[in-house]
Design a protein around this motif. Structure first.
Motif, PDB file in Angstrom:
ATOM      1  N   ASN A   1      -1.628  12.534  45.210  1.00 16.52           N
ATOM      2  CA  ASN A   1      -1.572  13.786  45.955  1.00 16.52           C
ATOM      3  C   ASN A   1      -0.852  14.871  45.167  1.00 16.52           C
ATOM      4  OD1 ASN A   1      -2.918  12.768  48.242  1.00 16.52           O
ATOM      5  ND2 ASN A   1      -1.042  11.787  48.951  1.00 16.52           N
ATOM      6  N   TYR A   2       0.355  14.600  44.728  1.00 18.48           N
ATOM      7  CA  TYR A   2       1.087  15.570  43.934  1.00 18.48           C
ATOM      8  C   TYR A   2       2.266  14.874  43.264  1.00 18.48           C
ATOM      9  CZ  TYR A   2       4.033  15.797  48.156  1.00 18.48           C
ATOM     10  OH  TYR A   2       4.807  15.487  49.236  1.00 18.48           O
ATOM     11  N   VAL A   3       2.966  15.594  42.408  1.00 20.22           N
ATOM     12  CA  VAL A   3       4.135  15.049  41.733  1.00 20.22           C
ATOM     13  C   VAL A   3       5.359  15.859  42.127  1.00 20.22           C
ATOM     14  CG1 VAL A   3       2.838  14.139  39.772  1.00 20.22           C
ATOM     15  CG2 VAL A   3       3.746  16.469  39.677  1.00 20.22           C
ATOM     16  N   GLU A   4       6.508  15.216  42.038  1.00 17.02           N
ATOM     17  CA  GLU A   4       7.769  15.851  42.417  1.00 17.02           C
ATOM     18  C   GLU A   4       8.692  15.861  41.201  1.00 17.02           C
ATOM     19  OE1 GLU A   4      11.210  13.941  44.916  1.00 17.02           O
ATOM     20  OE2 GLU A   4       9.758  14.844  46.292  1.00 17.02           O
ATOM     21  N   LEU A   5       9.315  17.003  40.929  1.00 17.84           N
ATOM     22  CA  LEU A   5      10.241  17.108  39.807  1.00 17.84           C
ATOM     23  C   LEU A   5      11.520  16.348  40.130  1.00 17.84           C
ATOM     24  CD1 LEU A   5      11.157  18.303  37.096  1.00 17.84           C
ATOM     25  CD2 LEU A   5      11.921  20.328  38.370  1.00 17.84           C
ATOM     26  N   VAL A   6      11.906  15.441  39.238  1.00 15.80           N
ATOM     27  CA  VAL A   6      13.115  14.645  39.435  1.00 15.80           C
ATOM     28  C   VAL A   6      14.274  15.184  38.607  1.00 15.80           C
ATOM     29  CG1 VAL A   6      14.152  12.355  39.190  1.00 15.80           C
ATOM     30  CG2 VAL A   6      11.781  12.581  39.971  1.00 15.80           C
ATOM     31  N   LYS A   7      14.027  15.412  37.302  1.00 15.08           N
ATOM     32  CA  LYS A   7      15.126  15.792  36.423  1.00 15.08           C
ATOM     33  C   LYS A   7      14.587  16.439  35.151  1.00 15.08           C
ATOM     34  CE  LYS A   7      17.378  12.391  34.518  1.00 15.08           C
ATOM     35  NZ  LYS A   7      18.310  11.244  34.310  1.00 15.08           N
ATOM     36  N   ILE A   8      15.356  17.376  34.611  1.00 17.83           N
ATOM     37  CA  ILE A   8      15.073  17.982  33.307  1.00 17.83           C
ATOM     38  C   ILE A   8      16.344  17.867  32.469  1.00 17.83           C
ATOM     39  CG2 ILE A   8      14.482  20.102  32.064  1.00 17.83           C
ATOM     40  CD1 ILE A   8      13.039  21.068  34.561  1.00 17.83           C
TER      41      ILE A   8
ATOM     42  N   GLN B   1      11.224  14.585  33.978  1.00 18.38           N
ATOM     43  CA  GLN B   1      10.930  13.374  34.712  1.00 18.38           C
ATOM     44  C   GLN B   1      10.268  13.735  36.035  1.00 18.38           C
ATOM     45  OE1 GLN B   1      14.334  10.855  35.167  1.00 18.38           O
ATOM     46  NE2 GLN B   1      13.244   9.237  36.228  1.00 18.38           N
ATOM     47  N   LEU B   2       9.115  13.129  36.307  1.00 16.66           N
ATOM     48  CA  LEU B   2       8.347  13.415  37.517  1.00 16.66           C
ATOM     49  C   LEU B   2       8.191  12.152  38.348  1.00 16.66           C
ATOM     50  CD1 LEU B   2       5.410  15.502  35.959  1.00 16.66           C
ATOM     51  CD2 LEU B   2       7.534  16.384  36.957  1.00 16.66           C
ATOM     52  N   LYS B   3       8.183  12.316  39.658  1.00 18.88           N
ATOM     53  CA  LYS B   3       7.887  11.215  40.567  1.00 18.88           C
ATOM     54  C   LYS B   3       6.442  11.387  41.058  1.00 18.88           C
ATOM     55  CE  LYS B   3      10.868  10.163  43.759  1.00 18.88           C
ATOM     56  NZ  LYS B   3      11.664  10.237  45.012  1.00 18.88           N
ATOM     57  N   VAL B   4       5.653  10.329  40.913  1.00 18.70           N
ATOM     58  CA  VAL B   4       4.258  10.353  41.341  1.00 18.70           C
ATOM     59  C   VAL B   4       4.188   9.961  42.805  1.00 18.70           C
ATOM     60  CG1 VAL B   4       1.955   9.444  40.926  1.00 18.70           C
ATOM     61  CG2 VAL B   4       3.558   9.716  39.012  1.00 18.70           C
TER      62      VAL B   4
END
Length: 200
Positions: free
Chosen positions: A170-177, A195-198
């Protein structure tokens, strides 16, 4: 005072590469792409039941073997509770099976062979199947992208390339840069990471 994560100890460490294959008939639509996961499982003893244990990936350059650390977080205050057993795991989406991974603990680093386990049409006759499905539902499916030129957009696109192609994302969520400059112990690669969360 803030407590920091520290290297833990483990008695057992194992690594598995799970693949799932699903067939479909002429009257049913094809399923999403076969899912492929690397799962690391650690077992050991922690100083008391209130310690939190996790397995954290150590991000290195693409050519280096995958590395992980078993860590624990000491609870605040003083505890007189006895030593307690623990079991923890982490799951990583991975397109290709590695031959081995390195896992660090307080007593040093261990080279762990990665064993292959395949499921066909959702078959769950393997003794580890129940544990795998339970863990994979609970953990975050995360991917990491990197740009050696410190370009955020390039790092984001690199992370997207690491997501297995599947129609049910559906989409990805930003976790950390974060960024690296100079490396740590000569293992890390300079540049910017994302870093992205699927979310499926």
């Amino acid at each position: 005072m803030t407590t920091a994560w520290e290297l833990a100890t483990f008695n057992e460490i194992s690594a598995y590469y799970f693949t799932t294959h699903f067939s479909h008939g002429p009257d049913t639509p094809p399923p999403p792409s076969d899912e492929k996961y690397l799962i690391i499982i650690a077992k050991g003893e922690k100083p008391n039941p209130n310690y939190t244990v996790r397995i954290s990936q150590v991000f290195t350059d693409a050519e280096s073997p995958l590395k992980f650390e078993v860590q624990w977080l000491k609870p605040p205050g003083i505890s007189t509770q006895p030593i307690d057993k623990y079991e923890c795991a982490t799951v990583v989406i991975l397109q290709e099976k590695p031959e081995f991974v390195f896992v660090s603990q307080k007593d040093g680093e261990k080279k762990v062979e990665v064993k292959l386990i395949e499921f066909s049409d959702g078959a769950v006759d393997h003794p580890l199947a129940d544990s795998f499905w339970a863990i994979s539902e609970d953990v975050s499916r995360e991917v990491v992208g990197h740009s050696k030129n410190y370009i955020l957009q390039d790092a984001f696109l690199d992370a997207l390339k690491n997501i297995p192609p599947a129609s049910n994302i559906n989409y990805v969520e930003l976790v950390k840069i974060w960024a690296m400059n100079g490396g740590i112990g000569g293992h890390a690669t300079n540049g910017i990471y994302i870093q992205l969360k699927v979310l499926l």
